[in-house]
Design a protein around this motif. Sequence first.
Motif, PDB file in Angstrom:
ATOM      1  N   UNK A 298      14.704   9.987   5.898  1.00 39.89           N
ATOM      2  CA  UNK A 298      14.729   9.660   4.470  1.00 39.89           C
ATOM      3  C   UNK A 298      14.047   8.309   4.281  1.00 39.89           C
ATOM      4  N   UNK A 299      13.380   8.095   3.156  1.00 41.67           N
ATOM      5  CA  UNK A 299      12.709   6.805   2.951  1.00 41.67           C
ATOM      6  C   UNK A 299      13.701   5.672   2.775  1.00 41.67           C
ATOM      7  N   UNK A 300      13.340   4.497   3.261  1.00 45.55           N
ATOM      8  CA  UNK A 300      14.146   3.295   3.102  1.00 45.55           C
ATOM      9  C   UNK A 300      13.377   2.303   2.248  1.00 45.55           C
TER      10      UNK A 300
ATOM     11  N   UNK B  53       0.820  -1.202   0.000  1.00 46.87           N
ATOM     12  CA  UNK B  53       0.000   0.000   0.000  1.00 46.87           C
ATOM     13  C   UNK B  53       0.852   1.250   0.000  1.00 46.87           C
ATOM     14  N   UNK B  54       0.306   2.346   0.531  1.00 45.52           N
ATOM     15  CA  UNK B  54       1.000   3.626   0.552  1.00 45.52           C
ATOM     16  C   UNK B  54       1.517   3.936   1.949  1.00 45.52           C
ATOM     17  N   UNK B  55       2.471   4.862   2.004  1.00 39.78           N
ATOM     18  CA  UNK B  55       2.995   5.368   3.283  1.00 39.78           C
ATOM     19  C   UNK B  55       3.553   4.265   4.164  1.00 39.78           C
ATOM     20  N   UNK B  56       4.211   3.270   3.560  1.00 42.45           N
ATOM     21  CA  UNK B  56       4.842   2.215   4.338  1.00 42.45           C
ATOM     22  C   UNK B  56       3.886   1.203   4.921  1.00 42.45           C
TER      23      UNK B  56
ATOM     24  N   UNK C 174       9.611   2.146   3.175  1.00 42.47           N
ATOM     25  CA  UNK C 174       9.161   2.214   4.562  1.00 42.47           C
ATOM     26  C   UNK C 174       9.815   3.427   5.196  1.00 42.47           C
ATOM     27  N   UNK C 175       9.260   3.892   6.309  1.00 43.57           N
ATOM     28  CA  UNK C 175       9.778   5.094   6.953  1.00 43.57           C
ATOM     29  C   UNK C 175      11.077   4.802   7.690  1.00 43.57           C
ATOM     30  N   UNK C 176      11.886   5.849   7.871  1.00 41.39           N
ATOM     31  CA  UNK C 176      13.207   5.705   8.485  1.00 41.39           C
ATOM     32  C   UNK C 176      13.127   5.220   9.922  1.00 41.39           C
ATOM     33  N   UNK C 177      12.108   5.673  10.673  1.00 45.86           N
ATOM     34  CA  UNK C 177      11.993   5.271  12.075  1.00 45.86           C
ATOM     35  C   UNK C 177      11.806   3.766  12.197  1.00 45.86           C
TER      36      UNK C 177
END
Length: 436
Positions: free
Chosen positions: A283-285, A183-186, A293-296
């Motif tokens: 930054x995106x991974x 999907x979107x946004x990780x 996926x998000x960096x966190x």
Amino acid sequence: MTSLGTIGTRERFAPLADIVHETAMVEKLITRAQIVQLQVLARAGALAEQQAAESSARVQAHDMALRAIAAELGGVLRLTDRTVQRRITQARTIVEDYAASLKAWEAGMITRGHVDVIVDAGADLPADVRLAFEAVAIQRCRRDTPNRVRAEIEILALQMHPRSFTERHQDAAAHRAVRLIPGLDGMSDVVATLPTVIAEGIHDRLTRQARAIIDTRSERSNEVVDTDGRTADQVRADVFADLLLAGTPALDDTRDTTAGPLGAIRAHVQVVVPALALAGTDVPCDLIGRTPIDAATARRLAGDTPSWERLVTDPITDTVLAVDTYRVPNPLRRHLRARDQHCRFPGCRLAAIRCEVDHTHDHALGGATEVGNLAHLCQRHHSMKQFTAWRVRQLKGGVLEWTSPLGRTYREDAPTPAVAFTPAERTWPAGDPAPF
């Protein structure tokens, strides 16, 4: 006699009338184009079957021929061969098994949506029943939109099927599966196709566990619980993930017990983490083969879970700085995973951890086991390389040059990290040492 009001109304609606007319004309053109494309794809499927019949190969000749043709068409359509193969299969089903529906669509009596409803509902009907089903279904589809007639057409198919529902359910259960839809946004959807009673039981247990967690918050006193503001849906999703990632299967055939080695299996994914992400930059991974996926999340996986393989890239040179894992792999495999990231057939994004390391020039024919002769291929495209007329050679820098059976060439460059930076210009006086 025509009144002024009537003339004014006609003039006011004339632009809309033109738009409606043009929309109808465009729809006819699109319909004709879609039907022609279906017929062409169906011919491609028939050609694959013909080539397979003429082949003396011991492997699954038809599937290999279909893969090779799908890959050839995929190069022209700029689609993956898997996508084209699915379209070919769908096209053959409509053209060869539902000719009356295709004709009704072409005549404008029904739409492509209606055709899909009829094909989906009649998928399990035997050929001797399908014609009668299709005739009734077409007439019912003419009355309303696809979404409104879907349930009616599905019930019609159930009523006309010669086998009992119990027998058909047993067959359907044989196709149970789990699918991952990025999907979107990780975020992604995990979709499991299961018998309804099992699915209902899973949802019920998750719901009761989520309610128990929410209802007993006040009975526990710790910092985590006190700040827990998750909704029931969020708790249910978290419990679902916890059970699948850390739970033990009810039955473990590897030990004939309920606590065998299957319970020790942990999730394994492949994530590319730029060095700046580990340093705290947002930054995106890249979750290889799926979606960013998000960096966190990437930092938490890299730092807190030792069973995840870490791959760190240099923000200046784009080269691999480190690959750290508790499962120490062969150094060459580590390098190839860092270089390839995914299957190296054009358009394929299956993660390298799900692929096979292939000798570009066959080892049995003298190909060396070295970086310049190795690349990751998924099982599907590894088989295509072996059993079809698709050919590949590896150039410098990990570049693969694929040649299709028709002689078309496709260059497949080794992927680069998702984030790269250009060094800043010198900002200190000439002759002075660098300030770092």
